[in-house]
Design a protein around this motif. Structure first.
Motif, PDB file in Angstrom:
ATOM      1  N   TYR A 102      -8.956  -4.951  -6.623  1.00  0.00           N
ATOM      2  CA  TYR A 102      -8.106  -4.737  -5.446  1.00  0.00           C
ATOM      3  C   TYR A 102      -8.197  -3.279  -5.013  1.00  0.00           C
ATOM      4  O   TYR A 102      -8.190  -2.369  -5.852  1.00  0.00           O
ATOM      5  N   THR A 160      -6.716  -0.475  -1.938  1.00  0.00           N
ATOM      6  CA  THR A 160      -5.828  -0.199  -0.806  1.00  0.00           C
ATOM      7  C   THR A 160      -6.410   0.933   0.030  1.00  0.00           C
ATOM      8  O   THR A 160      -6.969   1.893  -0.498  1.00  0.00           O
ATOM      9  N   ASP A 178      -3.030  -7.288   5.523  1.00  0.00           N
ATOM     10  CA  ASP A 178      -2.180  -6.134   5.799  1.00  0.00           C
ATOM     11  C   ASP A 178      -1.379  -5.801   4.545  1.00  0.00           C
ATOM     12  O   ASP A 178      -0.915  -6.689   3.826  1.00  0.00           O
ATOM     13  N   CYS A 179      -1.201  -4.503   4.262  1.00  0.00           N
ATOM     14  CA  CYS A 179      -0.550  -4.093   3.018  1.00  0.00           C
ATOM     15  C   CYS A 179       0.967  -4.230   3.063  1.00  0.00           C
ATOM     16  O   CYS A 179       1.640  -4.009   2.046  1.00  0.00           O
ATOM     17  N   ARG A 196      -4.572  -1.556   4.702  1.00  0.00           N
ATOM     18  CA  ARG A 196      -5.093  -2.831   4.247  1.00  0.00           C
ATOM     19  C   ARG A 196      -5.156  -2.918   2.732  1.00  0.00           C
ATOM     20  O   ARG A 196      -5.285  -1.896   2.039  1.00  0.00           O
ATOM     21  N   LEU A 198     -16.964  -8.433  -1.389  1.00  0.00           N
ATOM     22  CA  LEU A 198     -15.697  -8.550  -0.661  1.00  0.00           C
ATOM     23  C   LEU A 198     -15.398 -10.010  -0.346  1.00  0.00           C
ATOM     24  O   LEU A 198     -16.265 -10.753   0.111  1.00  0.00           O
ATOM     25  N   SER A 249      -7.523  -4.958   0.113  1.00  0.00           N
ATOM     26  CA  SER A 249      -8.769  -5.721   0.036  1.00  0.00           C
ATOM     27  C   SER A 249      -8.938  -6.340  -1.342  1.00  0.00           C
ATOM     28  O   SER A 249      -8.514  -5.763  -2.349  1.00  0.00           O
ATOM     29  N   ASP A 299      -9.271  -9.452   3.139  1.00  0.00           N
ATOM     30  CA  ASP A 299      -8.411  -8.324   3.518  1.00  0.00           C
ATOM     31  C   ASP A 299      -7.085  -8.876   4.015  1.00  0.00           C
ATOM     32  O   ASP A 299      -7.063  -9.901   4.706  1.00  0.00           O
ATOM     33  N   THR A 301     -13.641  -2.564   2.648  1.00  0.00           N
ATOM     34  CA  THR A 301     -12.891  -3.538   3.441  1.00  0.00           C
ATOM     35  C   THR A 301     -13.868  -4.368   4.269  1.00  0.00           C
ATOM     36  O   THR A 301     -14.928  -3.877   4.687  1.00  0.00           O
TER      37      THR A 301
END
Length: 355
Positions: free
Chosen positions: A268, A270, A296-297, A276, A291, A278, A294, A245
């Motif tokens: 991807y 999690t 929020d999930c 999060r 990267l 990413s 990011d 992340t």
């Protein structure tokens, strides 16, 4: 508030989850939003005990699930658009069986067990029914010490047909050759060819394989994405590692899932705890990850995720919902969630193919 009747895609998914006493799932659910429907729906496809991970047969209308609390694996046959039924016996696996992999040719399953580190090989007949079970070799700890326990966690396939498994407890990636029925070592199923240490305390959890043959491993404890390559003899080694992340890991975090998009250009990841999702860019023909974002999930404790076309679905176990993201067609970056689908304790998502 998102108008889910227009924002969410028309979708068809199977969703496994944790049942009582550890969760609220009924078993395996069918998720979908029919054309013109006001909102997405979740219906019980079959009652089963904590089907925490699933995989679909490549050609038949069958799915396989590890029933984690029971420590077993079971095949299910599709009998209607949103209904399943068990087929064949419920086969023993091991304590906290947590992942099932299906051979792309439909010849066998591999089940990994968190509880005792077992890697198990199951042969399938022409109808996709489980007919035999063999135990693979136990793992060797390269970092011996107090309170370390082998904890096999996931399986993937290299382009050359070799099998890879992670061992979260012993911090290793294991490489296997498949021995078909009728070979000199018939009945063994998997022959161990390499154990690759990834670093004490990393906790390799899940993995995905790039078409180039590079392997990307997400580590539950160190919250990293590790790039694995191989030499001309097929020996695997570590080629690089980066944080999973952009914001960095928090003390309460544990990484969960890693996946590769259909084009092989984005990865991807999690992360549970800070919750999060990413996005990583694939570079140098698969040899490097970077990267790039990011978000929020969209819920609590993202245990698994699945990409289908321009959409990405995140199974948020502790908030009892599947969050839905649209993906930017050029960057591959996910939006903020465009909506969610209520479902009890989701832990795994797979596509529900047309009958």
């Amino acid at each position: 508030m998102v108008d889910q009747s227009t924002a969410l895609p028309v979708l068809s998914l199977w969703c496994g989850g944790y049942t009582s006493p550890t969760g609220t799932a009924p078993g395996i659910s069918a998720l979908g939003r029919a054309p013109g429907a006001a909102e997405p729906a979740s219906v019980t496809a079959v009652v089963a005990g904590s089907p925490s991970f699933m995989a679909a047969h490549p050609t038949l209308s069958l799915i396989y699930a590890v029933l984690e609390v029971d420590g077993t694996v079971q095949a299910f046959r599709r009998v209607a658009e949103t209904a399943l039924e068990p087929i064949g016996a419920e086969w023993p696996a091991g304590p906290a069986a947590c992942h099932v992999f299906v051979d792309p040719e439909g010849r066998f399953l591999v089940v990994t067990c968190w509880g005792d580190g077992a890697v198990l090989f199951y042969e399938l007949d022409a109808d996709g029914v489980i007919v035999s079970r063999q135990s693979a070799a136990a793992a060797t700890d390269p970092y011996p010490g107090a309170d370390r326990q082998s904890r096999a966690h996931a399986t993937a396939l290299l382009p050359d047909g070799r099998i890879l498994t992670t061992d979260l407890g012993f911090d290793i990636l294991r490489v296997w050759r498949v021995e078909p029925t009728g070979s000199a070592t018939a009945g063994t199923g998997l022959i161990l060819t390499q154990e690759l240490p990834l670093g004490a305390g990393t906790g390799p959890r899940h993995l995905t394989v790039h078409p180039s043959g590079h392997v990307y491993v997400v580590t539950e404890y160190s919250i990293e994405a590790i790039v694995i390559g191989q030499d001309s003899d097929g020996i695997l080694d570590v080629r690089g590692r980066i944080p999973a992340t952009i914001a960095g890991a928090q003390s309460t975090d544990s990484a969960a899932e890693i996946s590769l998009n259909e084009a092989g250009t984005r990865v991807y990841v999690t992360v549970r705890g800070s919750n999060r999702l990413s996005t990583l860019e694939v570079q140098n023909e698969g040899a490097r990850l970077e990267l790039i974002g990011d978000v929020d999930c969209g819920g609590n404790w993202p245990r698994h995720h699945l990409q289908l076309g321009e959409w990405l679905f995140v199974a948020n176990q502790l908030s009892n919902e599947v969050s839905v993201f649209s993906l930017d067609p050029s960057s591959g970056l996910p939006s903020s969630p465009v909506g969610s689908i209520p479902v009890g304790s989701p832990s795994c998502l797979i596509p529900r193919r047309p009958q």
